[in-house]
Motif scaffolding. Structure first.
Motif, PDB file in Angstrom:
ATOM      1  N   THR A 284      59.293  14.811 -10.374  1.00 39.34           N
ATOM      2  CA  THR A 284      60.047  15.197 -11.565  1.00 39.34           C
ATOM      3  C   THR A 284      61.131  16.205 -11.218  1.00 39.34           C
ATOM      4  O   THR A 284      62.285  16.072 -11.649  1.00 39.34           O
ATOM      5  N   ALA A 285      60.770  17.221 -10.423  1.00 38.26           N
ATOM      6  CA  ALA A 285      61.734  18.246 -10.035  1.00 38.26           C
ATOM      7  C   ALA A 285      62.859  17.672  -9.174  1.00 38.26           C
ATOM      8  O   ALA A 285      63.972  18.219  -9.143  1.00 38.26           O
TER       9      ALA A 285
ATOM     10  N   LEU B 190      68.812  15.030 -10.099  1.00 37.05           N
ATOM     11  CA  LEU B 190      69.623  13.970  -9.497  1.00 37.05           C
ATOM     12  C   LEU B 190      70.212  13.042 -10.554  1.00 37.05           C
ATOM     13  O   LEU B 190      71.327  12.521 -10.377  1.00 37.05           O
ATOM     14  N   THR B 191      69.483  12.828 -11.649  1.00 38.30           N
ATOM     15  CA  THR B 191      70.001  11.952 -12.696  1.00 38.30           C
ATOM     16  C   THR B 191      70.908  12.693 -13.671  1.00 38.30           C
ATOM     17  O   THR B 191      71.878  12.132 -14.177  1.00 38.30           O
TER      18      THR B 191
ATOM     19  N   MET C  40      66.085  23.399  -9.480  1.00 39.73           N
ATOM     20  CA  MET C  40      65.040  22.379  -9.520  1.00 39.73           C
ATOM     21  C   MET C  40      64.919  21.639  -8.189  1.00 39.73           C
ATOM     22  O   MET C  40      63.809  21.304  -7.747  1.00 39.73           O
ATOM     23  N   LEU C  41      66.049  21.392  -7.524  1.00 45.42           N
ATOM     24  CA  LEU C  41      65.998  20.738  -6.212  1.00 45.42           C
ATOM     25  C   LEU C  41      65.282  21.626  -5.196  1.00 45.42           C
ATOM     26  O   LEU C  41      64.498  21.138  -4.362  1.00 45.42           O
ATOM     27  N   ALA C  42      65.543  22.933  -5.272  1.00 41.91           N
ATOM     28  CA  ALA C  42      64.851  23.867  -4.377  1.00 41.91           C
ATOM     29  C   ALA C  42      63.356  23.905  -4.694  1.00 41.91           C
ATOM     30  O   ALA C  42      62.514  23.919  -3.783  1.00 41.91           O
TER      31      ALA C  42
ATOM     32  N   VAL D 256      59.777  23.094  -2.426  1.00 41.62           N
ATOM     33  CA  VAL D 256      58.590  23.962  -2.405  1.00 41.62           C
ATOM     34  C   VAL D 256      57.354  23.188  -2.855  1.00 41.62           C
ATOM     35  O   VAL D 256      56.283  23.277  -2.245  1.00 41.62           O
ATOM     36  N   LEU D 257      57.507  22.422  -3.934  1.00 37.27           N
ATOM     37  CA  LEU D 257      56.386  21.637  -4.451  1.00 37.27           C
ATOM     38  C   LEU D 257      55.950  20.568  -3.451  1.00 37.27           C
ATOM     39  O   LEU D 257      54.754  20.274  -3.323  1.00 37.27           O
ATOM     40  N   GLY D 258      56.925  19.974  -2.746  1.00 38.70           N
ATOM     41  CA  GLY D 258      56.590  18.976  -1.738  1.00 38.70           C
ATOM     42  C   GLY D 258      55.753  19.568  -0.619  1.00 38.70           C
ATOM     43  O   GLY D 258      54.767  18.970  -0.172  1.00 38.70           O
ATOM     44  N   VAL D 259      56.137  20.773  -0.151  1.00 35.61           N
ATOM     45  CA  VAL D 259      55.364  21.461   0.885  1.00 35.61           C
ATOM     46  C   VAL D 259      53.974  21.816   0.359  1.00 35.61           C
ATOM     47  O   VAL D 259      52.962  21.635   1.047  1.00 35.61           O
TER      48      VAL D 259
END
Length: 467
Positions: free
Chosen positions: A207-208, A213-214, A228-230, A234-237
Protein backbone atom coordinates in the motif's frame (compact mmCIF):
# COMPACT_ATOMS: atom_id res chain seq x y z
CA UNK A 1 -15.88 -35.48 -6.35
CA UNK A 2 -18.77 -35.17 -8.82
CA UNK A 3 -17.43 -34.49 -12.36
CA UNK A 4 -19.47 -31.29 -12.57
CA UNK A 5 -17.79 -30.10 -9.38
CA UNK A 6 -14.57 -29.49 -11.30
CA UNK A 7 -16.29 -27.10 -13.68
CA UNK A 8 -18.21 -25.36 -10.89
CA UNK A 9 -14.95 -24.71 -9.04
CA UNK A 10 -13.33 -23.52 -12.28
CA UNK A 11 -16.24 -21.14 -12.82
CA UNK A 12 -15.68 -19.82 -9.30
CA UNK A 13 -12.00 -19.25 -10.13
CA UNK A 14 -12.68 -17.72 -13.55
CA UNK A 15 -14.70 -14.76 -12.24
CA UNK A 16 -12.06 -13.27 -9.88
CA UNK A 17 -9.21 -13.73 -12.37
CA UNK A 18 -11.24 -12.16 -15.17
CA UNK A 19 -12.28 -9.26 -12.93
CA UNK A 20 -8.73 -7.97 -12.61
CA UNK A 21 -8.67 -7.29 -16.36
CA UNK A 22 -12.31 -6.77 -17.32
CA UNK A 23 -12.21 -3.21 -15.99
CA UNK A 24 -9.52 -2.03 -18.43
CA UNK A 25 -11.85 -1.47 -21.39
CA UNK A 26 -14.43 0.22 -19.15
CA UNK A 27 -12.06 2.89 -17.81
CA UNK A 28 -13.08 5.62 -20.33
CA UNK A 29 -16.76 4.95 -19.55
CA UNK A 30 -16.10 5.02 -15.80
CA UNK A 31 -14.20 8.27 -16.24
CA UNK A 32 -17.08 9.83 -18.17
CA UNK A 33 -19.72 8.59 -15.73
CA UNK A 34 -18.02 9.24 -12.39
CA UNK A 35 -15.64 12.07 -13.43
CA UNK A 36 -12.68 10.12 -12.10
CA UNK A 37 -9.09 11.33 -12.21
CA UNK A 38 -6.45 9.30 -14.04
CA UNK A 39 -4.88 8.20 -10.75
CA UNK A 40 -8.28 7.11 -9.41
CA UNK A 41 -8.75 4.92 -12.48
CA UNK A 42 -5.40 3.29 -11.76
CA UNK A 43 -6.53 2.60 -8.19
CA UNK A 44 -9.66 0.89 -9.51
CA UNK A 45 -7.27 -1.68 -11.04
CA UNK A 46 -4.40 -1.67 -8.54
CA UNK A 47 -6.58 -1.64 -5.40
CA UNK A 48 -8.11 -4.95 -6.45
CA UNK A 49 -4.66 -6.39 -7.19
CA UNK A 50 -3.12 -5.35 -3.87
CA UNK A 51 -5.96 -6.82 -1.79
CA UNK A 52 -5.82 -9.99 -3.91
CA UNK A 53 -2.04 -10.36 -3.58
CA UNK A 54 -1.73 -9.70 0.15
CA UNK A 55 -4.54 -12.01 1.30
CA UNK A 56 -4.03 -14.93 -1.10
CA UNK A 57 -1.85 -17.07 1.17
CA UNK A 58 -4.05 -16.21 4.14
CA UNK A 59 -7.04 -17.49 2.14
CA UNK A 60 -5.32 -20.80 1.54
CA UNK A 61 -4.48 -21.25 5.20
CA UNK A 62 -8.03 -20.40 6.31
CA UNK A 63 -9.33 -23.10 3.96
CA UNK A 64 -6.84 -25.60 5.39
CA UNK A 65 -7.98 -24.86 8.93
CA UNK A 66 -11.73 -24.26 8.65
CA UNK A 67 -12.69 -26.28 5.58
CA UNK A 68 -12.28 -25.33 1.94
CA UNK A 69 -15.92 -25.60 0.91
CA UNK A 70 -16.97 -23.35 3.80
CA UNK A 71 -14.40 -20.70 2.88
CA UNK A 72 -15.16 -21.06 -0.85
CA UNK A 73 -18.89 -20.51 -0.33
CA UNK A 74 -18.40 -17.66 2.16
CA UNK A 75 -15.86 -15.93 -0.09
CA UNK A 76 -18.15 -16.36 -3.11
CA UNK A 77 -21.00 -14.67 -1.22
CA UNK A 78 -18.63 -11.82 -0.36
CA UNK A 79 -17.43 -11.58 -3.96
CA UNK A 80 -21.00 -11.41 -5.30
CA UNK A 81 -21.95 -8.69 -2.80
CA UNK A 82 -18.78 -6.72 -3.55
CA UNK A 83 -19.51 -7.03 -7.29
CA UNK A 84 -23.00 -5.68 -6.66
CA UNK A 85 -21.51 -2.77 -4.70
CA UNK A 86 -19.13 -2.07 -7.60
CA UNK A 87 -22.00 -2.10 -10.08
CA UNK A 88 -24.10 0.43 -8.14
CA UNK A 89 -21.23 2.66 -6.93
CA UNK A 90 -22.29 6.33 -6.97
CA UNK A 91 -18.72 7.69 -6.94
CA UNK A 92 -15.23 6.64 -7.88
CA UNK A 93 -14.26 6.51 -4.19
CA UNK A 94 -17.06 4.03 -3.49
CA UNK A 95 -15.99 2.02 -6.54
CA UNK A 96 -12.37 1.84 -5.35
CA UNK A 97 -13.49 0.71 -1.87
CA UNK A 98 -15.78 -1.96 -3.36
CA UNK A 99 -12.97 -3.14 -5.64
CA UNK A 100 -10.67 -3.58 -2.64
CA UNK A 101 -13.31 -5.72 -0.92
CA UNK A 102 -13.81 -7.62 -4.17
CA UNK A 103 -10.07 -8.34 -4.38
CA UNK A 104 -9.99 -9.48 -0.75
CA UNK A 105 -12.85 -11.95 -1.24
CA UNK A 106 -11.25 -13.20 -4.47
CA UNK A 107 -8.07 -13.94 -2.50
CA UNK A 108 -10.06 -16.11 -0.08
CA UNK A 109 -11.90 -17.89 -2.91
CA UNK A 110 -9.15 -18.79 -5.40
CA UNK A 111 -6.91 -20.96 -3.18
CA UNK A 112 -9.78 -23.30 -2.31
CA UNK A 113 -10.14 -24.37 -5.95
CA UNK A 114 -6.70 -25.88 -6.44
CA UNK A 115 -6.49 -27.17 -2.89
CA UNK A 116 -9.79 -29.03 -3.40
CA UNK A 117 -8.50 -30.53 -6.65
CA UNK A 118 -5.34 -31.56 -4.82
CA UNK A 119 -7.19 -33.39 -2.05
CA UNK A 120 -10.40 -34.65 -3.72
CA UNK A 121 -9.01 -35.97 -7.02
CA UNK A 122 -6.37 -38.52 -7.93
CA UNK A 123 -4.26 -39.52 -10.89
CA UNK A 124 -5.46 -38.54 -14.34
CA UNK A 125 -8.53 -36.68 -13.02
CA UNK A 126 -6.35 -34.47 -10.85
CA UNK A 127 -3.89 -33.81 -13.70
CA UNK A 128 -6.74 -32.92 -16.06
CA UNK A 129 -8.39 -30.60 -13.52
CA UNK A 130 -5.13 -28.77 -12.82
CA UNK A 131 -4.43 -28.44 -16.56
CA UNK A 132 -7.90 -26.96 -17.02
CA UNK A 133 -7.20 -24.51 -14.21
CA UNK A 134 -4.00 -23.40 -15.92
CA UNK A 135 -5.83 -22.80 -19.19
CA UNK A 136 -8.70 -21.09 -17.35
CA UNK A 137 -6.51 -18.70 -15.40
CA UNK A 138 -4.50 -17.73 -18.46
CA UNK A 139 -7.42 -17.21 -20.82
CA UNK A 140 -9.50 -15.40 -18.17
CA UNK A 141 -6.91 -12.64 -18.09
CA UNK A 142 -7.20 -11.95 -21.81
CA UNK A 143 -10.89 -12.77 -22.28
CA UNK A 144 -11.74 -10.31 -19.49
CA UNK A 145 -11.13 -7.38 -21.82
CA UNK A 146 -13.15 -8.99 -24.60
CA UNK A 147 -16.15 -9.60 -22.33
CA UNK A 148 -15.78 -6.14 -20.84
CA UNK A 149 -15.94 -4.59 -24.28
CA UNK A 150 -19.07 -6.54 -25.18
CA UNK A 151 -20.88 -5.55 -21.99
CA UNK A 152 -19.93 -1.89 -22.08
CA UNK A 153 -20.94 -1.56 -25.73
CA UNK A 154 -24.25 -3.28 -25.09
CA UNK A 155 -25.10 -0.40 -22.71
CA UNK A 156 -27.87 -2.49 -21.17
CA UNK A 157 -30.72 -0.19 -20.07
CA UNK A 158 -28.31 2.74 -20.26
CA UNK A 159 -26.09 1.30 -17.52
CA UNK A 160 -22.83 1.77 -19.48
CA UNK A 161 -19.94 0.10 -17.58
CA UNK A 162 -21.92 -1.24 -14.62
CA UNK A 163 -22.83 -4.67 -16.16
CA UNK A 164 -19.15 -5.70 -16.10
CA UNK A 165 -19.59 -6.05 -12.33
CA UNK A 166 -23.30 -6.84 -12.12
CA UNK A 167 -22.90 -9.88 -14.40
CA UNK A 168 -21.03 -11.56 -11.55
CA UNK A 169 -24.18 -11.56 -9.42
CA UNK A 170 -26.39 -14.09 -11.32
CA UNK A 171 -23.40 -16.23 -12.31
CA UNK A 172 -22.08 -16.21 -8.75
CA UNK A 173 -25.47 -17.16 -7.31
CA UNK A 174 -25.74 -20.16 -9.67
CA UNK A 175 -22.21 -21.29 -8.81
CA UNK A 176 -22.99 -20.84 -5.11
CA UNK A 177 -26.17 -22.99 -5.22
CA UNK A 178 -24.56 -25.79 -7.21
CA UNK A 179 -21.27 -25.74 -5.29
CA UNK A 180 -23.09 -26.08 -1.98
CA UNK A 181 -24.55 -29.37 -3.25
CA UNK A 182 -21.71 -31.07 -5.12
CA UNK A 183 -18.34 -29.67 -3.95
CA UNK A 184 -16.81 -31.89 -1.24
CA UNK A 185 -15.58 -30.39 2.01
CA UNK A 186 -11.87 -30.95 2.60
CA UNK A 187 -9.35 -29.57 5.04
CA UNK A 188 -5.73 -30.14 6.00
CA UNK A 189 -4.99 -32.63 8.78
CA UNK A 190 -2.02 -30.46 9.76
CA UNK A 191 -3.02 -26.86 8.98
CA UNK A 192 -0.30 -24.22 8.90
CA UNK A 193 -0.67 -21.33 11.33
CA UNK A 194 -1.85 -17.94 10.13
CA UNK A 195 0.98 -15.39 9.93
CA UNK A 196 -0.99 -12.28 10.87
CA UNK A 197 2.05 -9.96 11.46
CA UNK A 198 3.60 -10.95 8.12
CA UNK A 199 0.31 -10.47 6.29
CA UNK A 200 -0.28 -7.01 7.81
CA UNK A 201 3.29 -5.85 7.16
CA UNK A 202 3.28 -7.10 3.56
CA UNK A 203 -0.07 -5.41 2.88
CA UNK A 204 1.20 -2.18 4.42
CA UNK A 205 4.38 -2.34 2.31
CA UNK A 206 2.45 -2.75 -0.93
CA UNK A 207 0.00 0.00 0.00
CA UNK A 208 2.77 2.43 0.95
CA UNK A 209 4.46 1.69 -2.38
CA UNK A 210 1.50 1.74 -4.76
CA UNK A 211 -0.50 4.72 -3.42
CA UNK A 212 2.24 7.33 -4.08
CA UNK A 213 3.14 5.72 -7.41
CA UNK A 214 -0.45 6.00 -8.64
CA UNK A 215 -1.31 9.38 -7.09
CA UNK A 216 2.06 11.14 -7.26
CA UNK A 217 2.04 12.31 -10.89
CA UNK A 218 -1.47 13.75 -10.88
CA UNK A 219 -0.85 15.60 -7.59
CA UNK A 220 2.56 16.96 -8.56
CA UNK A 221 4.50 14.67 -6.19
CA UNK A 222 3.76 16.38 -2.84
CA UNK A 223 6.00 15.68 0.15
CA UNK A 224 3.80 12.93 1.55
CA UNK A 225 4.25 10.78 -1.56
CA UNK A 226 8.02 10.73 -1.03
CA UNK A 227 7.50 10.03 2.67
CA UNK A 228 5.27 7.04 1.83
CA UNK A 229 7.91 5.65 -0.56
CA UNK A 230 10.49 5.90 2.22
CA UNK A 231 8.07 4.23 4.64
CA UNK A 232 7.55 1.44 2.07
CA UNK A 233 11.29 0.69 2.17
CA UNK A 234 11.25 0.58 5.99
CA UNK A 235 8.17 -1.64 6.00
CA UNK A 236 9.77 -3.95 3.44
CA UNK A 237 12.84 -4.40 5.65
CA UNK A 238 10.59 -4.92 8.70
CA UNK A 239 8.61 -7.57 6.80
CA UNK A 240 11.81 -9.49 6.02
CA UNK A 241 13.05 -9.29 9.62
CA UNK A 242 9.71 -10.40 11.09
CA UNK A 243 9.36 -13.26 8.59
CA UNK A 244 12.90 -14.44 9.36
CA UNK A 245 12.21 -14.45 13.10
CA UNK A 246 8.90 -16.27 12.57
CA UNK A 247 10.68 -19.01 10.62
CA UNK A 248 13.39 -19.33 13.28
CA UNK A 249 10.68 -20.02 15.87
CA UNK A 250 9.62 -23.03 13.79
CA UNK A 251 6.48 -21.38 12.42
CA UNK A 252 5.61 -20.96 8.73
CA UNK A 253 5.62 -17.28 7.67
CA UNK A 254 3.72 -15.73 4.79
CA UNK A 255 6.94 -15.36 2.76
CA UNK A 256 9.45 -17.93 4.11
CA UNK A 257 13.02 -16.56 3.69
CA UNK A 258 14.44 -20.10 3.40
CA UNK A 259 12.27 -20.74 0.34
CA UNK A 260 13.23 -17.42 -1.21
CA UNK A 261 16.90 -18.42 -1.00
CA UNK A 262 16.41 -21.52 -3.16
CA UNK A 263 17.91 -20.97 -6.66
CA UNK A 264 14.67 -21.78 -8.47
CA UNK A 265 12.66 -19.44 -6.22
CA UNK A 266 15.08 -16.52 -6.18
CA UNK A 267 15.66 -16.53 -9.94
CA UNK A 268 12.22 -17.70 -11.02
CA UNK A 269 10.28 -15.31 -8.77
CA UNK A 270 12.30 -12.35 -10.01
CA UNK A 271 11.40 -13.30 -13.58
CA UNK A 272 7.73 -13.92 -12.74
CA UNK A 273 7.60 -10.55 -11.00
CA UNK A 274 9.00 -8.54 -13.93
CA UNK A 275 6.94 -10.56 -16.43
CA UNK A 276 3.80 -9.71 -14.45
CA UNK A 277 4.71 -6.02 -14.32
CA UNK A 278 4.93 -5.99 -18.12
CA UNK A 279 1.76 -8.06 -18.61
CA UNK A 280 -0.37 -5.92 -16.27
CA UNK A 281 0.90 -2.70 -17.84
CA UNK A 282 0.35 -3.95 -21.41
CA UNK A 283 -3.29 -4.85 -20.84
CA UNK A 284 -3.93 -1.49 -19.15
CA UNK A 285 -2.27 0.79 -21.72
CA UNK A 286 -3.44 -1.15 -24.79
CA UNK A 287 -7.09 -0.72 -23.82
CA UNK A 288 -6.63 3.02 -23.24
CA UNK A 289 -4.62 3.47 -26.46
CA UNK A 290 -7.27 1.80 -28.60
CA UNK A 291 -10.20 3.63 -27.02
CA UNK A 292 -8.77 7.07 -26.24
CA UNK A 293 -6.24 7.21 -29.07
CA UNK A 294 -7.98 5.45 -31.94
CA UNK A 295 -11.45 6.41 -30.66
CA UNK A 296 -12.68 2.84 -30.97
CA UNK A 297 -15.73 1.83 -28.93
CA UNK A 298 -15.49 -0.65 -26.08
CA UNK A 299 -16.81 -3.53 -28.21
CA UNK A 300 -14.11 -3.21 -30.87
CA UNK A 301 -11.53 -2.54 -28.17
CA UNK A 302 -12.41 -5.89 -26.65
CA UNK A 303 -12.42 -7.60 -30.04
CA UNK A 304 -9.00 -6.13 -30.82
CA UNK A 305 -7.46 -8.32 -28.12
CA UNK A 306 -9.06 -11.52 -29.52
CA UNK A 307 -6.00 -12.66 -31.58
CA UNK A 308 -3.90 -12.45 -28.43
CA UNK A 309 -6.53 -14.41 -26.47
CA UNK A 310 -6.75 -17.19 -29.07
CA UNK A 311 -2.99 -17.67 -29.35
CA UNK A 312 -2.55 -17.49 -25.60
CA UNK A 313 -5.12 -20.27 -25.18
CA UNK A 314 -3.62 -22.41 -27.97
CA UNK A 315 -0.11 -21.84 -26.62
CA UNK A 316 -1.20 -22.87 -23.12
CA UNK A 317 -2.25 -26.26 -24.48
CA UNK A 318 1.05 -27.06 -26.23
CA UNK A 319 3.48 -25.26 -23.91
CA UNK A 320 3.87 -28.11 -21.34
CA UNK A 321 4.98 -30.57 -24.03
CA UNK A 322 7.39 -28.10 -25.63
CA UNK A 323 8.90 -27.16 -22.27
CA UNK A 324 9.36 -30.84 -21.34
CA UNK A 325 11.11 -31.49 -24.64
CA UNK A 326 13.20 -28.35 -25.10
CA UNK A 327 13.53 -27.05 -21.55
CA UNK A 328 14.84 -23.53 -21.03
CA UNK A 329 15.24 -23.02 -24.77
CA UNK A 330 11.44 -23.06 -25.05
CA UNK A 331 11.18 -20.16 -22.59
CA UNK A 332 13.80 -18.14 -24.45
CA UNK A 333 12.01 -18.85 -27.73
CA UNK A 334 8.71 -17.72 -26.20
CA UNK A 335 10.34 -14.48 -25.08
CA UNK A 336 11.75 -13.91 -28.57
CA UNK A 337 8.31 -14.49 -30.13
CA UNK A 338 6.72 -12.05 -27.67
CA UNK A 339 9.45 -9.49 -28.33
CA UNK A 340 8.85 -9.79 -32.08
CA UNK A 341 5.15 -9.21 -31.49
CA UNK A 342 5.74 -6.09 -29.36
CA UNK A 343 8.23 -4.62 -31.85
CA UNK A 344 5.88 -5.17 -34.79
CA UNK A 345 2.91 -3.79 -32.84
CA UNK A 346 4.79 -0.59 -31.99
CA UNK A 347 5.90 -0.30 -35.63
CA UNK A 348 2.28 -0.64 -36.83
CA UNK A 349 1.03 2.01 -34.41
CA UNK A 350 3.79 4.54 -35.02
CA UNK A 351 3.85 3.97 -38.77
CA UNK A 352 0.12 4.37 -39.34
CA UNK A 353 -1.08 6.60 -36.52
CA UNK A 354 -3.83 7.76 -36.20
CA UNK A 355 -5.27 5.64 -39.03
CA UNK A 356 -4.47 2.23 -37.56
CA UNK A 357 -6.68 -0.69 -38.56
CA UNK A 358 -7.46 -3.24 -35.87
CA UNK A 359 -6.72 -5.91 -38.48
CA UNK A 360 -3.19 -4.53 -38.83
CA UNK A 361 -2.59 -5.27 -35.14
CA UNK A 362 -3.91 -8.86 -35.31
CA UNK A 363 -0.67 -10.64 -36.23
CA UNK A 364 1.53 -8.70 -33.76
CA UNK A 365 -0.97 -9.37 -30.97
CA UNK A 366 -1.11 -13.06 -31.90
CA UNK A 367 2.69 -13.23 -31.57
CA UNK A 368 2.51 -11.49 -28.18
CA UNK A 369 -0.09 -13.99 -26.95
CA UNK A 370 1.83 -17.03 -28.20
CA UNK A 371 5.06 -15.87 -26.58
CA UNK A 372 3.38 -14.97 -23.31
CA UNK A 373 1.74 -18.40 -23.02
CA UNK A 374 5.14 -20.10 -23.23
CA UNK A 375 6.67 -17.80 -20.63
CA UNK A 376 3.65 -18.08 -18.35
CA UNK A 377 3.78 -21.88 -18.30
CA UNK A 378 7.57 -22.15 -18.14
CA UNK A 379 8.15 -19.62 -15.38
CA UNK A 380 5.49 -21.16 -13.15
CA UNK A 381 7.09 -24.55 -13.69
CA UNK A 382 10.62 -23.35 -12.96
CA UNK A 383 9.84 -21.55 -9.72
CA UNK A 384 8.88 -24.75 -7.88
CA UNK A 385 11.66 -26.89 -9.33
CA UNK A 386 13.75 -26.93 -6.11
CA UNK A 387 10.92 -26.62 -3.59
CA UNK A 388 10.52 -29.66 -1.28
CA UNK A 389 7.27 -31.55 -1.83
CA UNK A 390 5.92 -30.77 1.63
CA UNK A 391 6.46 -27.05 0.97
CA UNK A 392 4.93 -27.01 -2.54
CA UNK A 393 1.69 -25.40 -1.42
CA UNK A 394 3.47 -22.63 0.47
CA UNK A 395 5.83 -22.04 -2.47
CA UNK A 396 2.86 -21.81 -4.82
CA UNK A 397 1.22 -19.27 -2.55
CA UNK A 398 4.35 -17.13 -2.60
CA UNK A 399 4.47 -17.44 -6.40
CA UNK A 400 0.91 -16.26 -6.97
CA UNK A 401 1.32 -13.49 -4.38
CA UNK A 402 4.34 -12.09 -6.22
CA UNK A 403 2.57 -12.51 -9.57
CA UNK A 404 -0.45 -10.48 -8.44
CA UNK A 405 1.80 -7.88 -6.82
CA UNK A 406 3.61 -7.50 -10.14
CA UNK A 407 0.35 -7.01 -12.04
CA UNK A 408 -0.70 -4.22 -9.66
CA UNK A 409 2.76 -2.62 -9.72
CA UNK A 410 2.79 -2.68 -13.53
CA UNK A 411 -0.41 -0.63 -13.63
CA UNK A 412 0.91 1.76 -10.97
CA UNK A 413 4.33 2.37 -12.57
CA UNK A 414 4.17 1.90 -16.34
CA UNK A 415 0.50 2.90 -16.30
CA UNK A 416 1.48 6.18 -14.66
CA UNK A 417 4.22 6.68 -17.27
CA UNK A 418 1.64 6.22 -20.02
CA UNK A 419 -0.82 8.65 -18.44
CA UNK A 420 1.95 11.24 -18.12
CA UNK A 421 2.90 10.95 -21.82
CA UNK A 422 -0.53 10.40 -23.37
CA UNK A 423 -1.70 14.08 -23.33
CA UNK A 424 1.20 14.92 -25.68
CA UNK A 425 0.96 11.96 -28.07
CA UNK A 426 -0.95 8.72 -27.42
CA UNK A 427 1.04 6.64 -29.91
CA UNK A 428 4.36 7.74 -28.46
CA UNK A 429 3.03 7.17 -24.93
CA UNK A 430 2.17 3.57 -25.84
CA UNK A 431 5.53 3.13 -27.54
CA UNK A 432 7.34 4.53 -24.49
CA UNK A 433 5.76 1.93 -22.23
CA UNK A 434 6.42 -0.84 -24.73
CA UNK A 435 10.09 0.14 -25.04
CA UNK A 436 10.36 -0.62 -21.33
CA UNK A 437 8.55 -3.91 -21.85
CA UNK A 438 10.89 -4.78 -24.72
CA UNK A 439 13.75 -4.48 -22.25
CA UNK A 440 11.89 -6.67 -19.76
CA UNK A 441 11.20 -9.38 -22.34
CA UNK A 442 14.79 -9.27 -23.62
CA UNK A 443 16.01 -9.80 -20.04
CA UNK A 444 13.61 -12.74 -19.71
CA UNK A 445 14.98 -14.30 -22.90
CA UNK A 446 18.52 -14.13 -21.53
CA UNK A 447 17.54 -14.89 -17.93
CA UNK A 448 15.89 -18.19 -18.90
CA UNK A 449 19.38 -19.67 -19.20
CA UNK A 450 19.91 -19.09 -15.45
CA UNK A 451 16.82 -21.07 -14.45
CA UNK A 452 17.10 -24.66 -13.14
CA UNK A 453 17.19 -27.32 -15.82
CA UNK A 454 13.88 -28.88 -16.82
CA UNK A 455 13.51 -32.59 -17.08
CA UNK A 456 10.69 -35.07 -17.52
CA UNK A 457 10.67 -35.83 -13.83
CA UNK A 458 9.91 -32.27 -12.94
CA UNK A 459 6.14 -31.79 -12.88
CA UNK A 460 4.55 -28.72 -14.29
CA UNK A 461 4.17 -26.21 -11.53
CA UNK A 462 0.66 -26.15 -10.22
CA UNK A 463 -0.09 -23.41 -7.72
CA UNK A 464 -1.77 -25.27 -4.88
CA UNK A 465 -2.10 -23.15 -1.78
CA UNK A 466 -2.00 -25.92 0.76
CA UNK A 467 0.72 -27.29 2.96
Amino acid sequence: MHPAGVFILLAGAFLPIMDFFITNVALPSINSSLHASASSLELVIAGYGVAYATLLVLGGRLGDRYGRRRIFLGALVGFVLASLACGVSPSVGALIAARIVQGATAALLIPQVLATFHHALEGERKARAVALYGATSGIAAVVGQLVGGLLVSADIAGTSWRPIFLVNVPIGVVVLIVAARIVPDTRSHHPVGIDLPGTVLFAATLTALLVPLTEGHSLGWPWWTWLMLAVAVVLGVATYVVEKRTERRGEVPLLPPSLLRLPSMSRGLAMVFVFSIGFGAFMFVFALTVQNGLHVDALHSGLAILPMALLFFAGSLVAPRLITRYGRAALSSGAVVQLAGIVSLVAVLLGNWPHVSLWAMAVPLALVGAGQSMLFAGLFRSVLADVPTHMAGIGSGVLITLQQSGLALGVATLGTLYLALAPHNVAHAFAGVEYVQMGIVALLAVGAAALPRFDKATPAATPVVDA
